[in-house]
Design an enzyme around this catalytic site. Structure first.
Site, PDB file in Angstrom:
ATOM      1  N   HIS A  78       0.842  -1.196   0.000  1.00 55.26           N
ATOM      2  CA  HIS A  78       0.000   0.000   0.000  1.00 55.26           C
ATOM      3  C   HIS A  78       0.882   1.253   0.000  1.00 55.26           C
ATOM      4  O   HIS A  78       0.678   2.159  -0.804  1.00 55.26           O
ATOM      5  CB  HIS A  78      -0.929   0.000   1.218  1.00 55.26           C
ATOM      6  CG  HIS A  78      -1.587   1.313   1.495  1.00 55.26           C
ATOM      7  ND1 HIS A  78      -2.642   1.792   0.754  1.00 55.26           N
ATOM      8  CD2 HIS A  78      -1.340   2.268   2.423  1.00 55.26           C
ATOM      9  CE1 HIS A  78      -3.006   2.976   1.222  1.00 55.26           C
ATOM     10  NE2 HIS A  78      -2.230   3.297   2.239  1.00 55.26           N
ATOM     11  N   ASP A 107       6.161  22.027 -26.388  1.00 53.47           N
ATOM     12  CA  ASP A 107       6.146  20.669 -25.827  1.00 53.47           C
ATOM     13  C   ASP A 107       7.249  20.585 -24.788  1.00 53.47           C
ATOM     14  O   ASP A 107       7.910  21.575 -24.500  1.00 53.47           O
ATOM     15  CB  ASP A 107       6.362  19.609 -26.923  1.00 53.47           C
ATOM     16  CG  ASP A 107       5.736  18.266 -26.527  1.00 53.47           C
ATOM     17  OD1 ASP A 107       5.994  17.797 -25.407  1.00 53.47           O
ATOM     18  OD2 ASP A 107       4.985  17.698 -27.339  1.00 53.47           O
ATOM     19  N   TRP A 143       7.186  -0.104   3.915  1.00 57.55           N
ATOM     20  CA  TRP A 143       7.626   0.569   2.691  1.00 57.55           C
ATOM     21  C   TRP A 143       9.033   1.142   2.849  1.00 57.55           C
ATOM     22  O   TRP A 143       9.681   1.485   1.876  1.00 57.55           O
ATOM     23  CB  TRP A 143       6.628   1.653   2.279  1.00 57.55           C
ATOM     24  CG  TRP A 143       6.856   3.000   2.917  1.00 57.55           C
ATOM     25  CD1 TRP A 143       6.416   3.377   4.138  1.00 57.55           C
ATOM     26  CD2 TRP A 143       7.578   4.105   2.384  1.00 57.55           C
ATOM     27  NE1 TRP A 143       6.825   4.650   4.407  1.00 57.55           N
ATOM     28  CE2 TRP A 143       7.536   5.130   3.342  1.00 57.55           C
ATOM     29  CE3 TRP A 143       8.254   4.348   1.190  1.00 57.55           C
ATOM     30  CZ2 TRP A 143       8.151   6.364   3.157  1.00 57.55           C
ATOM     31  CZ3 TRP A 143       8.868   5.587   1.005  1.00 57.55           C
ATOM     32  CH2 TRP A 143       8.811   6.571   1.978  1.00 57.55           C
ATOM     33  N   SER A 171      12.625   6.263 -14.108  1.00 57.32           N
ATOM     34  CA  SER A 171      11.513   7.025 -14.666  1.00 57.32           C
ATOM     35  C   SER A 171      11.448   8.414 -14.043  1.00 57.32           C
ATOM     36  O   SER A 171      11.342   9.418 -14.757  1.00 57.32           O
ATOM     37  CB  SER A 171      10.227   6.253 -14.425  1.00 57.32           C
ATOM     38  OG  SER A 171       9.125   7.087 -14.593  1.00 57.32           O
ATOM     39  N   SER A 172      11.560   8.467 -12.700  1.00 53.19           N
ATOM     40  CA  SER A 172      11.454   9.768 -12.038  1.00 53.19           C
ATOM     41  C   SER A 172      12.605  10.681 -12.410  1.00 53.19           C
ATOM     42  O   SER A 172      12.416  11.879 -12.607  1.00 53.19           O
ATOM     43  CB  SER A 172      11.458   9.607 -10.521  1.00 53.19           C
ATOM     44  OG  SER A 172      10.462   8.756 -10.128  1.00 53.19           O
ATOM     45  N   HIS A 255      13.536  11.804   3.215  1.00 50.51           N
ATOM     46  CA  HIS A 255      12.974  13.082   3.596  1.00 50.51           C
ATOM     47  C   HIS A 255      12.772  14.020   2.425  1.00 50.51           C
ATOM     48  O   HIS A 255      11.687  14.574   2.279  1.00 50.51           O
ATOM     49  CB  HIS A 255      13.689  13.749   4.766  1.00 50.51           C
ATOM     50  CG  HIS A 255      12.741  14.705   5.404  1.00 50.51           C
ATOM     51  ND1 HIS A 255      11.731  14.291   6.232  1.00 50.51           N
ATOM     52  CD2 HIS A 255      12.542  16.022   5.217  1.00 50.51           C
ATOM     53  CE1 HIS A 255      10.971  15.321   6.541  1.00 50.51           C
ATOM     54  NE2 HIS A 255      11.435  16.383   5.945  1.00 50.51           N
ATOM     55  N   GLU A 257      12.115  13.037  -0.405  1.00 52.29           N
ATOM     56  CA  GLU A 257      10.987  12.407  -1.094  1.00 52.29           C
ATOM     57  C   GLU A 257       9.642  12.956  -0.627  1.00 52.29           C
ATOM     58  O   GLU A 257       8.756  13.183  -1.441  1.00 52.29           O
ATOM     59  CB  GLU A 257      11.061  10.887  -0.882  1.00 52.29           C
ATOM     60  CG  GLU A 257       9.824  10.115  -1.272  1.00 52.29           C
ATOM     61  CD  GLU A 257       9.588  10.053  -2.774  1.00 52.29           C
ATOM     62  OE1 GLU A 257      10.530  10.371  -3.520  1.00 52.29           O
ATOM     63  OE2 GLU A 257       8.471   9.706  -3.179  1.00 52.29           O
ATOM     64  N   TYR A 259       8.986  15.876   0.371  1.00 53.31           N
ATOM     65  CA  TYR A 259       8.781  17.194  -0.233  1.00 53.31           C
ATOM     66  C   TYR A 259       8.614  17.096  -1.732  1.00 53.31           C
ATOM     67  O   TYR A 259       7.965  17.950  -2.342  1.00 53.31           O
ATOM     68  CB  TYR A 259       9.914  18.147   0.174  1.00 53.31           C
ATOM     69  CG  TYR A 259       9.780  18.466   1.635  1.00 53.31           C
ATOM     70  CD1 TYR A 259       8.799  19.352   2.059  1.00 53.31           C
ATOM     71  CD2 TYR A 259      10.544  17.825   2.587  1.00 53.31           C
ATOM     72  CE1 TYR A 259       8.599  19.601   3.401  1.00 53.31           C
ATOM     73  CE2 TYR A 259      10.349  18.063   3.934  1.00 53.31           C
ATOM     74  CZ  TYR A 259       9.380  18.951   4.329  1.00 53.31           C
ATOM     75  OH  TYR A 259       9.172  19.183   5.660  1.00 53.31           O
ATOM     76  N   SER A 270      -1.420  27.365  -4.882  1.00 56.26           N
ATOM     77  CA  SER A 270      -1.104  28.766  -5.144  1.00 56.26           C
ATOM     78  C   SER A 270      -1.712  29.251  -6.461  1.00 56.26           C
ATOM     79  O   SER A 270      -1.656  30.441  -6.762  1.00 56.26           O
ATOM     80  CB  SER A 270       0.412  28.973  -5.188  1.00 56.26           C
ATOM     81  OG  SER A 270       0.997  28.464  -4.027  1.00 56.26           O
ATOM     82  N   HIS A 304      15.603  12.847  11.849  1.00 54.97           N
ATOM     83  CA  HIS A 304      14.457  12.948  12.768  1.00 54.97           C
ATOM     84  C   HIS A 304      13.521  11.745  12.619  1.00 54.97           C
ATOM     85  O   HIS A 304      12.611  11.581  13.411  1.00 54.97           O
ATOM     86  CB  HIS A 304      13.703  14.275  12.613  1.00 54.97           C
ATOM     87  CG  HIS A 304      13.037  14.473  11.285  1.00 54.97           C
ATOM     88  ND1 HIS A 304      12.867  15.693  10.713  1.00 54.97           N
ATOM     89  CD2 HIS A 304      12.499  13.599  10.412  1.00 54.97           C
ATOM     90  CE1 HIS A 304      12.252  15.569   9.558  1.00 54.97           C
ATOM     91  NE2 HIS A 304      12.012  14.302   9.351  1.00 54.97           N
ATOM     92  N   HIS A 305      13.756  10.931  11.594  1.00 57.97           N
ATOM     93  CA  HIS A 305      13.019   9.665  11.504  1.00 57.97           C
ATOM     94  C   HIS A 305      13.666   8.589  12.364  1.00 57.97           C
ATOM     95  O   HIS A 305      13.172   7.478  12.438  1.00 57.97           O
ATOM     96  CB  HIS A 305      12.986   9.173  10.050  1.00 57.97           C
ATOM     97  CG  HIS A 305      12.292  10.115   9.115  1.00 57.97           C
ATOM     98  ND1 HIS A 305      10.962  10.033   8.825  1.00 57.97           N
ATOM     99  CD2 HIS A 305      12.755  11.182   8.416  1.00 57.97           C
ATOM    100  CE1 HIS A 305      10.634  10.990   7.979  1.00 57.97           C
ATOM    101  NE2 HIS A 305      11.697  11.699   7.722  1.00 57.97           N
ATOM    102  N   THR A 330       7.256  26.954   5.671  1.00 55.13           N
ATOM    103  CA  THR A 330       5.913  26.393   5.454  1.00 55.13           C
ATOM    104  C   THR A 330       4.864  27.338   6.014  1.00 55.13           C
ATOM    105  O   THR A 330       3.810  27.559   5.402  1.00 55.13           O
ATOM    106  CB  THR A 330       5.798  25.013   6.124  1.00 55.13           C
ATOM    107  OG1 THR A 330       6.965  24.264   5.807  1.00 55.13           O
ATOM    108  CG2 THR A 330       4.590  24.268   5.618  1.00 55.13           C
ATOM    109  N   LYS A 333       4.136  30.078   3.664  1.00 53.85           N
ATOM    110  CA  LYS A 333       3.202  29.693   2.600  1.00 53.85           C
ATOM    111  C   LYS A 333       1.758  29.745   3.086  1.00 53.85           C
ATOM    112  O   LYS A 333       0.894  30.314   2.418  1.00 53.85           O
ATOM    113  CB  LYS A 333       3.524  28.278   2.120  1.00 53.85           C
ATOM    114  CG  LYS A 333       4.761  28.269   1.272  1.00 53.85           C
ATOM    115  CD  LYS A 333       5.047  26.885   0.777  1.00 53.85           C
ATOM    116  CE  LYS A 333       5.929  26.976  -0.435  1.00 53.85           C
ATOM    117  NZ  LYS A 333       5.255  27.567  -1.588  1.00 53.85           N
ATOM    118  N   ARG A 452       2.078   0.961  14.920  1.00 52.07           N
ATOM    119  CA  ARG A 452       1.686   0.813  13.522  1.00 52.07           C
ATOM    120  C   ARG A 452       2.131  -0.561  13.024  1.00 52.07           C
ATOM    121  O   ARG A 452       2.874  -1.260  13.709  1.00 52.07           O
ATOM    122  CB  ARG A 452       2.300   1.925  12.683  1.00 52.07           C
ATOM    123  CG  ARG A 452       3.795   1.877  12.594  1.00 52.07           C
ATOM    124  CD  ARG A 452       4.392   3.145  12.016  1.00 52.07           C
ATOM    125  NE  ARG A 452       4.297   3.174  10.561  1.00 52.07           N
ATOM    126  CZ  ARG A 452       5.184   3.815   9.775  1.00 52.07           C
ATOM    127  NH1 ARG A 452       6.211   4.454  10.294  1.00 52.07           N
ATOM    128  NH2 ARG A 452       5.046   3.811   8.469  1.00 52.07           N
TER     129      ARG A 452
END
Lengths: 536, 179
Positions: A78, A107, A143, A171-172, A255, A257, A259, A270, A304-305, A330, A333, A452
């Site tokens: 998932h 294009d 994951w 791909s990315s 991390h 990722e 963002y 925006s 921090h993870h 943040t 924003k 979890r």
């Protein structure tokens, strides 16, 4: 250049090729954007079905419908499918559709590579899904695939997972290279960098994050691959390696990722808020700098993870303060979005409803993130449902919300038709209520200590899990309605004007009601760019 | 009009090189540069309980009244057929003085077994000041069938260690080596 002359010959027939080969061979940014979006939607349904299985198991305490190993496969897949199959491709799809139109380019800069980077995805997704049918089943290590769970103790199918991650990374990275080249090279000559709409800005910055972070992920899975098959010991203490290093490398990717998934969402919001507030975006340049600061900070906060891996106090303090610092840009924003609405002539069409609920719900997710970033508090919250609630608030009511908002907002431009507004409103209220019923109780579960990634739980968690599961089923069902709204719009929608939204600004709205197959063969003039600028 | 296109859609060679080399460099960074940096970082900081080593017996300023309790732990990785444990479970030590203790390991199989012990010190803030002069963990150990060996360890807790730390634990995890 040869392609330029080739286009001049092709000018006689504007439309796309007929039949299925149009989609296989296409190099058109609009076609590829459409492919990305449908692929992402399909993956969203697949990943959503897995979530339904998870919530089914968690409906009541005790083992209900599946064995724990399959439950672990579901939570793992998932996460992987939603991150790499749904959110990221959807953002790339929106980028493909919108960036060339927003910068006045005909294009993408590298159209053939664009085709390739899309068509890798179904194969990567297929390889990943095929692991369900292999001995030992799909990846079941979460994951985040921490070593040694994913190296020493994982089934053979993990090598297919590694290959799939490599392909997704390719791909990315190609997508990111393409977007950088498009924005830098193909931008209308009259458009300066600080004229660019925010969606383009946020995607440009996201591309740099992708280029920096995805190769690190590729490196991590490559080290896993050699540890598993070729006798190296990067993450194996027997050979002088260290499993904790895996977490450092993973989160050095992980991390940025998060963002990567949220910055384009910031760009989308925006656009939508100024349109329906009928005011220019407040603080355009501060938005650009805030985005860039968030991107920079995302590279220096990864541990921090990992507060519970046994870090020296100095390390915990550094990562805690650096994490807190992200709240500053943040916050800028969120303040800018609110200030944009201040004294605006606001109307509440469905895209605006999604954008407004994004601001509120994403901020809730941001605040729970701050709580998790406090090192001493994290000892209590770590690996509980509080974390699950946090990242679903930022990813579902953050990134996914923005994707849905963008789909409804630009759907008239893509199809030339309007979706059913009342049905879309029903869908919005259905989704926004059910998503909170789904995820809000998970905060309480986490604070009370429910871990979890477990298929069974102790009895005191039963009530909130029941509420959460019921919300989950309702939320899952709402996507059937979303699919109907989009298909109904394509088939039966009422034709719209070129600028269906009253206050919309942007080069894409100067095109015909349904954007032509080829647009901006001549770049827009300075005057047009200034008239269509979102900001004053 | 195609001829009006001012877009610079020819990507220059230099830009191509930048676009392609950035991801490649990041990949190389992740695989070949991060792990060695991480090792050096752990050695310098004692991060992850990486213990230090001294080459010769040094003189430290010794405070006789100060006492630290060092506890010894032993673990073996699953599938490593050796019984392994400390000779004494804990010792009162004075920081700055050298002490000797030992671990005992017995091979329970009919085959020769080779292994190596990996040390770890907790808390992390003590790891940097826990130095070993000699240790069986410096070398791989060869166990003949059913052989029992006593493996010695000579260590010092340096007086620079934070005075608030009263308990230090040293644990070894024995891993099997293939050859």
């Amino acid at each position: 250049m040869t392609t330029a002359t080739a286009t001049s010959h092709d000018d006689h027939h504007h439309g796309p090729e007929k039949g299925i080969m149009r989609w296989v061979k296409t190099t058109n940014h609009k076609d590829i954007g459409t492919l990305y979006l449908w692929f992402a939607f399909a993956m969203l349904l697949v990943g959503g079905a897995m979530a339904m299985g998870i919530r089914m198991e968690l409906l009541q305490p005790g083992m209900q419908v599946m064995d724990p190993h399959f439950f672990n496969q579901l939570t793992t897949m998932h996460g992987l499918i939603m991150v790499f199959g749904a959110i990221m491709p959807a953002m790339v799809g929106l980028g493909n559709w919108l960036i060339p139109m927003m910068v006045g380019a005909p294009d993408m800069a590298l159209p053939r590579m664009n085709n390739w980077s899309f068509w890798i995805l179904p194969f990567a997704g297929g390889i990943l899904m095929s692991t369900f049918f292999m001995d030992g089943g799909a990846p079941a290590f979460g994951w985040t695939f921490y070593a040694p769970l994913s190296t020493t103790f994982a089934p053979d199918s993990t090598d297919f997972f590694i290959f799939a991650v490599h392909l997704l990374g390719f791909s990315s990275i190609m997508g990111a290279i393409n977007i950088i080249a498009t924005v830098i090279n193909m931008r209308a000559p009259e458009m300066k960098l600080m004229d660019m709409p925010l969606f383009v800005w946020t995607w440009l910055i996201t591309s740099f994050l992708l280029i920096g972070a995805m190769p690190v992920l590729a490196g991590a899975v490559t080290m896993m691959l050699t540890d598993r098959n070729f006798g190296t010991a990067f993450f194996d203490a027997t050979g002088g390696g260290d499993p904790v290093m895996f977490q450092h490398i993973f989160w050095f990717f992980g991390h940025p990722e998060v963002y990567i998934m949220i910055l384009p969402a910031f760009g989308i919001i925006s656009h939508i808020i100024p349109t329906f507030s009928r005011k220019p975006l407040f603080g355009y340049s501060s938005m650009v700098y805030a985005t860039a600061s968030i991107a920079f900070l995302s590279y220096i906060v990864w541990a921090h993870h990992m507060f519970l891996t046994g870090m020296p106090v100095a390390g915990e303090l550094y990562f805690m303060y650096a994490t807190m610092m992200i709240a500053v840009p943040t916050g800028v924003k969120v303040f800018n979005w609110v200030s944009t609405m201040w004294k605006g002539s606001m109307t509440f069409e469905t895209p605006m409803l999604w954008a407004l609920s994004f601001v509120i719900l994403f901020t809730i997710g941001g605040f729970s993130g701050l709580m998790l970033g406090i090192a001493p508090a994290d000892i209590q919250y770590h690996d509980t449902y509080f974390v699950v609630a946090h990242f679903h608030y930022v990813l579902v009511t953050g990134a996914l919300w923005a994707i849905i908002a963008a789909t409804l907002y630009w759907l008239p431009k893509w199809t030339g038709k309007m979706y059913n507004e009342s049905l879309a409103k029903v869908h919005f209220w259905w989704a926004v209520i059910s998503v909170n019923v789904l995820f809000f109780p998970q905060h309480f579960l986490g604070l009370a200590g429910m871990p979890r990634r477990i298929p069974d739980y102790s009895l005191q968690f039963a009530d909130f899990n029941l509420i959460s599961s019921l919300g989950g089923f309702a939320f899952g069902a709402s996507f059937i309605l979303l699919a109907y709204i989009v298909v109904d719009c394509i088939r039966n929608g009422k034709p719209v004007d070129a600028r269906p939204w009253d206050g919309a600004k942007g080069l894409e709205w100067t095109l015909s009601a349904k954007a032509d197959y080829h647009t901006f063969n001549t770049p827009p003039s300075r005057e047009l760019i200034e008239n269509e600028s979102q900001h004053s | 009009m195609v001829t009006d296109m001012k877009q610079n859609n020819k990507i220059t060679k230099g830009f191509w090189i930048k676009l392609v080399s950035a991801p490649i460099l990041m990949f190389v960074f992740a695989v070949f540069i991060m792990p060695p940096i991480y090792d050096v970082f752990c050695e310098i900081t004692g991060f992850n309980g990486t213990t230090g080593r001294v080459e010769a017996e040094q003189q430290y300023e010794v405070e006789e009244e100060r006492k630290v309790e060092v506890s010894f732990f032993a673990m073996t990785m699953p599938g490593f057929p050796v019984q392994f444990g400390p000779k004494v479970n804990s010792m009162q030590v004075v920081p700055g003085k050298f002490y000797t203790t030992s671990y005992i390991a017995k091979n329970n199989t009919d085959k020769e077994v080779i292994g190596q012990a990996i040390p770890s010190v907790a808390p992390t803030d003590a790891a940097l000041y826990f130095k070993k002069l000699e240790c069986f963990c410096f070398n791989r150990q060869v166990f003949k069938p059913h052989e029992e060996i006593e493996m010695s360890l000579r260590f010092v807790v340096e007086p620079e260690m934070d005075e608030r730390i009263k308990d230090v634990s040293l644990s070894y995890n024995f891993f099997k080596l293939e050859s």
